[in-house]
Enzyme design. Sequence first.
Site, short mmCIF file in Angstrom:
data_model
loop_
_atom_site.label_atom_id
_atom_site.label_comp_id
_atom_site.label_asym_id
_atom_site.label_seq_id
_atom_site.Cartn_x
_atom_site.Cartn_y
_atom_site.Cartn_z
NE ARG A 28 -4.60 -34.80 -40.46
CZ ARG A 28 -3.74 -34.91 -39.45
NH1 ARG A 28 -2.73 -35.75 -39.53
NH2 ARG A 28 -3.90 -34.20 -38.34
CB CYS A 49 4.00 -35.93 -21.60
SG CYS A 49 3.40 -34.40 -22.33
N PRO A 279 1.25 -9.39 -39.34
CG PRO A 279 1.13 -7.89 -41.12
CD PRO A 279 1.78 -8.11 -39.80
CE1 TYR A 429 -23.16 -48.50 -8.78
CE2 TYR A 429 -25.46 -48.86 -9.39
CZ TYR A 429 -24.37 -49.11 -8.56
OH TYR A 429 -24.52 -49.96 -7.50
P1 FAD Z 1 7.61 -27.87 -27.36
O1 FAD Z 1 6.92 -29.17 -27.44
O2 FAD Z 1 8.55 -27.64 -26.24
O3 FAD Z 1 8.35 -27.66 -28.74
C1 FAD Z 1 9.05 -26.48 -29.02
C2 FAD Z 1 10.24 -26.82 -29.88
O4 FAD Z 1 10.67 -25.62 -30.50
C3 FAD Z 1 11.41 -27.33 -29.10
O5 FAD Z 1 11.80 -28.62 -29.56
C4 FAD Z 1 12.52 -26.31 -29.34
O6 FAD Z 1 13.79 -26.92 -29.49
C5 FAD Z 1 12.08 -25.67 -30.62
N1 FAD Z 1 12.56 -24.30 -30.79
C6 FAD Z 1 12.51 -23.29 -29.87
N2 FAD Z 1 13.00 -22.16 -30.40
C7 FAD Z 1 13.40 -22.46 -31.65
C8 FAD Z 1 13.99 -21.70 -32.70
N3 FAD Z 1 14.28 -20.41 -32.53
N4 FAD Z 1 14.27 -22.33 -33.85
C9 FAD Z 1 13.99 -23.65 -34.04
N5 FAD Z 1 13.43 -24.40 -33.08
C10 FAD Z 1 13.12 -23.81 -31.91
N6 FAD Z 1 2.04 -31.50 -20.60
C11 FAD Z 1 0.93 -32.17 -20.29
O7 FAD Z 1 -0.16 -31.70 -20.64
N7 FAD Z 1 0.96 -33.34 -19.60
C12 FAD Z 1 2.13 -33.89 -19.20
O8 FAD Z 1 2.14 -34.96 -18.58
C13 FAD Z 1 3.32 -33.21 -19.48
N8 FAD Z 1 4.51 -33.68 -19.06
C14 FAD Z 1 5.65 -33.04 -19.40
C15 FAD Z 1 6.86 -33.55 -18.97
C16 FAD Z 1 8.04 -32.91 -19.30
C17 FAD Z 1 9.34 -33.47 -18.81
C18 FAD Z 1 8.01 -31.73 -20.08
C19 FAD Z 1 9.28 -31.03 -20.44
C20 FAD Z 1 6.80 -31.19 -20.50
C21 FAD Z 1 5.62 -31.83 -20.16
N9 FAD Z 1 4.38 -31.32 -20.55
C22 FAD Z 1 3.24 -31.99 -20.21
C23 FAD Z 1 4.27 -30.06 -21.30
C24 FAD Z 1 4.17 -30.31 -22.79
O9 FAD Z 1 5.22 -31.11 -23.21
C25 FAD Z 1 4.16 -28.97 -23.50
O10 FAD Z 1 3.05 -28.25 -23.09
C26 FAD Z 1 4.14 -29.08 -25.02
O11 FAD Z 1 5.19 -29.84 -25.49
C27 FAD Z 1 4.17 -27.69 -25.65
O12 FAD Z 1 4.30 -27.76 -27.03
P2 FAD Z 1 5.07 -26.60 -27.82
O13 FAD Z 1 5.02 -26.96 -29.25
O14 FAD Z 1 4.57 -25.29 -27.39
O15 FAD Z 1 6.56 -26.68 -27.28
#
Ligand code: FAD
Length: 563
Positions: A28, A49, A279, A429
């Site tokens: 975007r 989630c 960097p 309220y």
């Molecule tokens: P992710 O969303 O985990 O994405 C990271 C991705 O990177 C993954 O798909 C992984 O496969 C990929 N990856 C990793 N290493 C590599 C690599 N070397 N090469 C290519 N790909 C790679 N948070 C809330 O705030 N509220 C909730 O209710 C909540 N419920 C949750 C329930 C569950 C079951 C889970 C598992 C998590 C929950 N969370 C919740 C947490 C939330 O999902 C995470 O905080 C959020 O997804 C983080 O985003 P991210 O991009 O850091 O990681």
Amino acid sequence: MNTSEKSRKVLIVGGVAGGAGVAARLRRNDEQAQIILFEKGEYISYANCGLPYYVGNVIKEKSDLLLQTKKGFSQRFNVDIRLKNEVLSIDTAAKTVTVVDYDSGKTYRESYDKLVLSPGASPIRPHLPGADMSHVFTLRTIPDTLRIREFIEAKHPKTAVIIGGGFIGVEMAENLHEQDIEVSIVEAVDHLIGAIDIDMSYDLHNHVRAKGVHLYLNQLAQTITDNEVVLASGLVVKADLVLLSIGVSPETEFIKTSGIALGARGQIIVNERLETSAPDVYALGDAIGVRTFTGHEDAIIPLAAPANKQARLVADLICGIPRKYNGTQGTAIAKVFDMTVAVTGESEKSLKRLGKSYLKAYTYSNSHAAYYPGAVPMFIKLLFAPDNGKILGAQITGYETVDKRIDVIATAIRAGMTVYDLEELELSYAPPYSSAKDPVNMVAYVAENILSKKTTPFYLEDLLALPANALLLDTRTSGEYEHGTIPGAVNIPLDSLRDRLAEIPTDKEIYITCQIGLRGYVAEQLLKGYGYRTHNLLGGYRHFQAKETDLSSQKKTTAVHNS
Ligand code: FAD
């Protein structure tokens, strides 16, 4: 951007919350950028989630979990999405990454102008004997979820043990329970949901047990067998299905050889512009260390909302739009059967760990006007600074509108507000929604009374060691008192206090209790008017009773197994 300029080439590692968010915002911001997104799994941009609710069949269709497909996302945002492509290493000097494509088996290099790391955090797998058996699961991805659901459909497990009682553990307890599975949670520390303090967990534990879930607190899982989990204490818990849910660890193994600075727990170190030590390399989401509002550096706070906000920021920063990440406050919420548990900012234990001074207030308030049908109580704990009343954190447990109240306090924390500001908040309220003094105002009033020394509070933990010259005075009605009181308390109901002053010794410190702390406060002011030295138990007998019920249930769990 001038189209004659060379378009920037941005590589993104990770295609879910953070990574997909960066890609969409980046497009975007910049129609010309070349964006390549690597995701080692089969899906992008899915609702992690929502996964527990797919296991519980609340979310019925797998497709509902997919917020975007590869085709839809790349069509709309013109992003080169490479699923089942894992980034193996980063060469920050050459500005390249090495990637394996699992479909072709080939390994290749890709160069970047900017690199974004959002690899998330993976479930910690404890080294327990039996943890690799086929009925033992972790939950992070859609395939994990499908595996659990297929196992339930094929094997019809009657019992399940969840090892770890954090947010995901308790959500899964509810969802497995909804599948007619007898669920036990084994938790190493003394309470569920580590983000809250133990004193906010009693009602939660009682509620979870009332739903039929067994709690094994302060217990370590030691061995997993075909149909049991053996605890270090010797207790044995039935388990046709086991879920390991003891926390997550930043998925940064592939970064280790790159020289990019990592913290002690593998979290990527970033500055306030979400830049890593290399960097043109940015990082975000569960994999990074963040600054909390009270100055805790490099905290790991794996939550979706911060990851999404950081995504927007990183995309803007890449495009030269000046932005700054101001820290994470850890606002979180969970549905636990009929209850809601919510938290924002620091907890009492995190403040203790940080060596910060704090004061605390507790209130029980109704979700809306008591006279309008359907009002239910919520319990609020507010933490604030002793010197200026700055709000440091809050926790709420209850049944209705907990989300609204925690979000008001979360906003107040973000705005750097004080208890005095919170008192003044003019919140909506009408009887079906709130009271003229909203629960948020009420807890602020109590906090202000503490700061101004109008009241001298005491807490459940003080009951363990009241001074020798203390008189514990229960100011509830005699009927309430007869149904149960705090051991050692004498009863003089509030409404007869003035007439019975002669019964209250003037040489003692008067520790007052009532049902929730409100009548006790009135009694405190009355007695102070006659020169008494007084203290009021915040949370009152209601809080005391919740704790006693919790502790006696815990003892019963151990006793049943030992008999
Ligand atoms: P992710 O969303 O985990 O994405 C990271 C991705 O990177 C993954 O798909 C992984 O496969 C990929 N990856 C990793 N290493 C590599 C690599 N070397 N090469 C290519 N790909 C790679 N948070 C809330 O705030 N509220 C909730 O209710 C909540 N419920 C949750 C329930 C569950 C079951 C889970 C598992 C998590 C929950 N969370 C919740 C947490 C939330 O999902 C995470 O905080 C959020 O997804 C983080 O985003 P991210 O991009 O850091 O990681």
